[in-house]
Design a protein around this motif. Structure first.
Motif, PDB file in Angstrom:
ATOM      1  N   ALA A 130     -28.866  -1.093 -48.974  1.00  0.00           N
ATOM      2  CA  ALA A 130     -29.813  -2.110 -48.524  1.00  0.00           C
ATOM      3  C   ALA A 130     -31.032  -1.477 -47.884  1.00  0.00           C
ATOM      4  CB  ALA A 130     -29.127  -3.062 -47.532  1.00  0.00           C
ATOM      5  N   ARG A 131     -30.818  -0.424 -47.144  1.00  0.00           N
ATOM      6  CA  ARG A 131     -31.936   0.279 -46.517  1.00  0.00           C
ATOM      7  C   ARG A 131     -32.808   0.952 -47.564  1.00  0.00           C
ATOM      8  NH1 ARG A 131     -30.967   5.237 -42.344  1.00  0.00           N
ATOM      9  NH2 ARG A 131     -33.136   5.819 -41.921  1.00  0.00           N
ATOM     10  N   PHE A 132     -32.202   1.596 -48.533  1.00  0.00           N
ATOM     11  CA  PHE A 132     -32.944   2.258 -49.608  1.00  0.00           C
ATOM     12  C   PHE A 132     -33.838   1.271 -50.334  1.00  0.00           C
ATOM     13  CE2 PHE A 132     -33.280   3.558 -54.066  1.00  0.00           C
ATOM     14  CZ  PHE A 132     -33.693   4.874 -53.955  1.00  0.00           C
ATOM     15  N   ILE A 133     -33.274   0.132 -50.736  1.00  0.00           N
ATOM     16  CA  ILE A 133     -34.022  -0.862 -51.505  1.00  0.00           C
ATOM     17  C   ILE A 133     -35.149  -1.461 -50.674  1.00  0.00           C
ATOM     18  CG2 ILE A 133     -33.858  -3.085 -52.683  1.00  0.00           C
ATOM     19  CD1 ILE A 133     -32.600  -0.798 -54.224  1.00  0.00           C
ATOM     20  N   SER A 134     -34.927  -1.609 -49.364  1.00  0.00           N
ATOM     21  CA  SER A 134     -35.913  -2.278 -48.510  1.00  0.00           C
ATOM     22  C   SER A 134     -37.152  -1.428 -48.227  1.00  0.00           C
ATOM     23  CB  SER A 134     -35.266  -2.675 -47.180  1.00  0.00           C
ATOM     24  OG  SER A 134     -35.001  -1.530 -46.370  1.00  0.00           O
ATOM     25  N   LEU A 135     -37.071  -0.126 -48.452  1.00  0.00           N
ATOM     26  CA  LEU A 135     -38.152   0.764 -48.042  1.00  0.00           C
ATOM     27  C   LEU A 135     -39.385   0.691 -48.938  1.00  0.00           C
ATOM     28  CD1 LEU A 135     -36.084   3.915 -47.008  1.00  0.00           C
ATOM     29  CD2 LEU A 135     -37.303   2.323 -45.500  1.00  0.00           C
ATOM     30  N   HIS A 136     -39.194   0.298 -50.195  1.00  0.00           N
ATOM     31  CA  HIS A 136     -40.336   0.210 -51.116  1.00  0.00           C
ATOM     32  C   HIS A 136     -39.943  -0.705 -52.265  1.00  0.00           C
ATOM     33  CE1 HIS A 136     -43.619   1.284 -53.767  1.00  0.00           C
ATOM     34  NE2 HIS A 136     -44.161   2.035 -52.816  1.00  0.00           N
ATOM     35  N   PRO A 137     -40.796  -1.649 -52.633  1.00  0.00           N
ATOM     36  CA  PRO A 137     -40.426  -2.603 -53.689  1.00  0.00           C
ATOM     37  C   PRO A 137     -40.223  -1.987 -55.064  1.00  0.00           C
ATOM     38  CG  PRO A 137     -42.736  -2.857 -53.066  1.00  0.00           C
ATOM     39  CD  PRO A 137     -42.120  -1.955 -52.049  1.00  0.00           C
ATOM     40  N   ALA A 138     -40.636  -0.727 -55.261  1.00  0.00           N
ATOM     41  CA  ALA A 138     -40.513  -0.114 -56.582  1.00  0.00           C
ATOM     42  C   ALA A 138     -39.288   0.776 -56.730  1.00  0.00           C
ATOM     43  CB  ALA A 138     -41.767   0.700 -56.906  1.00  0.00           C
ATOM     44  N   VAL A 139     -38.613   1.132 -55.621  1.00  0.00           N
ATOM     45  CA  VAL A 139     -37.562   2.140 -55.738  1.00  0.00           C
ATOM     46  C   VAL A 139     -36.310   1.620 -56.452  1.00  0.00           C
ATOM     47  CG1 VAL A 139     -38.309   3.484 -53.751  1.00  0.00           C
ATOM     48  CG2 VAL A 139     -36.645   1.650 -53.427  1.00  0.00           C
ATOM     49  N   SER A 140     -36.121   0.305 -56.518  1.00  0.00           N
ATOM     50  CA  SER A 140     -34.951  -0.207 -57.221  1.00  0.00           C
ATOM     51  C   SER A 140     -34.965   0.205 -58.687  1.00  0.00           C
ATOM     52  CB  SER A 140     -34.871  -1.734 -57.102  1.00  0.00           C
ATOM     53  OG  SER A 140     -36.029  -2.341 -57.636  1.00  0.00           O
ATOM     54  N   SER A 141     -36.169   0.434 -59.252  1.00  0.00           N
ATOM     55  CA  SER A 141     -36.260   0.861 -60.646  1.00  0.00           C
ATOM     56  C   SER A 141     -35.682   2.255 -60.848  1.00  0.00           C
ATOM     57  CB  SER A 141     -37.707   0.821 -61.128  1.00  0.00           C
ATOM     58  OG  SER A 141     -38.487   1.820 -60.481  1.00  0.00           O
ATOM     59  N   MET A 142     -35.594   3.049 -59.768  1.00  0.00           N
ATOM     60  CA  MET A 142     -35.047   4.396 -59.876  1.00  0.00           C
ATOM     61  C   MET A 142     -33.559   4.393 -60.205  1.00  0.00           C
ATOM     62  SD  MET A 142     -36.917   6.408 -56.743  1.00  0.00           S
ATOM     63  CE  MET A 142     -35.902   7.857 -57.077  1.00  0.00           C
ATOM     64  N   LEU A 143     -32.878   3.278 -59.951  1.00  0.00           N
ATOM     65  CA  LEU A 143     -31.463   3.184 -60.271  1.00  0.00           C
ATOM     66  C   LEU A 143     -31.228   3.083 -61.770  1.00  0.00           C
ATOM     67  CD1 LEU A 143     -30.398   0.718 -57.438  1.00  0.00           C
ATOM     68  CD2 LEU A 143     -30.091   3.201 -57.481  1.00  0.00           C
ATOM     69  N   ASP A 144     -32.295   2.861 -62.527  1.00  0.00           N
ATOM     70  CA  ASP A 144     -32.171   2.742 -63.983  1.00  0.00           C
ATOM     71  C   ASP A 144     -32.947   3.800 -64.753  1.00  0.00           C
ATOM     72  OD1 ASP A 144     -30.465   0.459 -64.156  1.00  0.00           O
ATOM     73  OD2 ASP A 144     -32.152  -0.778 -63.533  1.00  0.00           O
ATOM     74  N   ARG A 145     -33.715   4.623 -64.047  1.00  0.00           N
ATOM     75  CA  ARG A 145     -34.463   5.676 -64.729  1.00  0.00           C
ATOM     76  C   ARG A 145     -34.834   6.758 -63.723  1.00  0.00           C
ATOM     77  NH1 ARG A 145     -37.962   1.340 -64.107  1.00  0.00           N
ATOM     78  NH2 ARG A 145     -37.250   0.465 -66.061  1.00  0.00           N
ATOM     79  N   PRO A 146     -34.836   8.029 -64.143  1.00  0.00           N
ATOM     80  CA  PRO A 146     -35.217   9.113 -63.222  1.00  0.00           C
ATOM     81  C   PRO A 146     -36.720   9.119 -62.969  1.00  0.00           C
ATOM     82  CG  PRO A 146     -34.833   9.980 -65.414  1.00  0.00           C
ATOM     83  CD  PRO A 146     -34.443   8.525 -65.474  1.00  0.00           C
TER      84      PRO A 146
END
Length: 316
Positions: A130-146
């Motif tokens: 939850a903390r990781f995702i909350s820090l920047h709106p774009a970082v969730s995309s990193m879970l699907d691509r490097p």
């Protein structure tokens, strides 16, 4: 004496001993090697809810199957920087080779496989999801691509992560701020470097988040419209409609749902028992009491006054 920072550093000649330490302090995994020989070293630092580590080693494979997921709570992200040595990854939508110099992120609630086919040097940051995702709106995309390439943000994030691992005597607050900086830098890189379909998807998701936030901030205004929202975002009304269509909704439906949810919450809250149904409806953005009552009944199956009455404690 309470230790705010826990750290360790050790070299290994057996994959089993290596794996036991990694599983105990970072993430529980299955380990396997093609040959009988293995050598490596593992350095780690634990500061509150973050773990930073550096792993050197020879070729081997790790996996996190469903069996491993069931052994522990899985509410974290593993952010890995491939300092040297490429890797083969299978996780969510990722399936293939990831080059040296890349960041990859693993959602701990999903299975993954990671194969190192050559000697490697990895930097790893573990952080609550939850903390990781909350820090920047774009970082969730990193879970699907490097995140790959030689961008300044990638190099800066890698340098800071390297520093975190080396700060054995740092205060937990310092570690926390540095860890968050790493994630934010990578989020900026995702937006800046995004091209083609990937870039458009990221920018679309960012805009969708801003649109939903703007609606949440303004839905109690009875005159609020999709035109107002489009002007505030600097986009066309048609684009606003396409954003909501992508969420299987419309501006009007989403606006109505927000208003009805607020009314239902306040009607059932004892602290607002002295407020009339009419006041609550008008303060939630409705300007027609008959329309409000009809929509409320359609949404919740009861009239507004019945909803309030059912929430009151029964008299003995």
């Amino acid at each position: 004496m309470i230790r705010n920072i826990e750290s360790g550093s050790q070299s290994y000649e057996e994959l089993r001993a290596w794996g036991d330490c990694v599983s105990r302090t970072l993430v529980n995994l299955d380990f396997s090697a093609a040959g009988s020989r293995f050598s490596g070293s593992y350095h780690y630092m634990i500061a509150k809810d973050c773990v930073a580590s550096r792993l050197f080693g020879t070729a081997h494979r790790t996996s996190r199957p469903q069996r491993k997921l069931r052994e522990v709570e899985n509410d974290f992200v593993l952010l890995i920087y491939l300092k040297t040595g490429k890797a083969t990854v299978s996780h969510r939508r990722q399936d293939g080779s990831v080059p040296e110099g890349s960041f990859i992120a693993f959602d701990s609630s999903k299975p993954h496989e990671l194969a190192m086919n050559e000697p490697f040097d990895h930097l790893v940051l573990r952080m609550p999801r939850a903390r990781f995702i909350s820090l920047h709106p774009a970082v969730s995309s990193m879970l699907d691509r490097p995140v790959e390439g030689r961008a300044t943000e990638i190099q800066a994030a890698a340098g800071i992560l390297d520093m975190i691992v080396s700060l054995g005597g740092a205060m937990p607050r310092t570690v926390s701020v540095m860890a968050e900086t790493v994630v934010k830098l990578l989020g900026d890189c995702v937006v800046k470097e995004g091209e083609g379909d990937v870039g458009r998807a990221v920018r679309h998701d960012l805009l969708a988040g801003r649109i939903v936030k703007s609606l949440e901030d303004n839905f109690t205004d009875p005159d609020y419209s999709s035109t107002d929202l489009a002007e505030a975002m600097g986009i066309s009304r048609r684009y606003v409609d396409s954003i909501f269509a992508g969420m299987n909704s419309t501006f009007g439906k989403t606006l109505l749902e927000k208003r009805l949810e607020r009314c239902d919450l306040l009607l059932r809250d004892p602290q607002f028992r002295s407020r009339s149904v009419t006041d609550i409806a008008f303060e939630s953005g409705f300007n027609d009491l008959s329309h409000f009552s009809k929509r409320f009944r359609e949404r919740f199956g009861v009239a507004p006054r019945q909803a309030r009455k059912s929430a009151q404690p029964a008299l003995n």
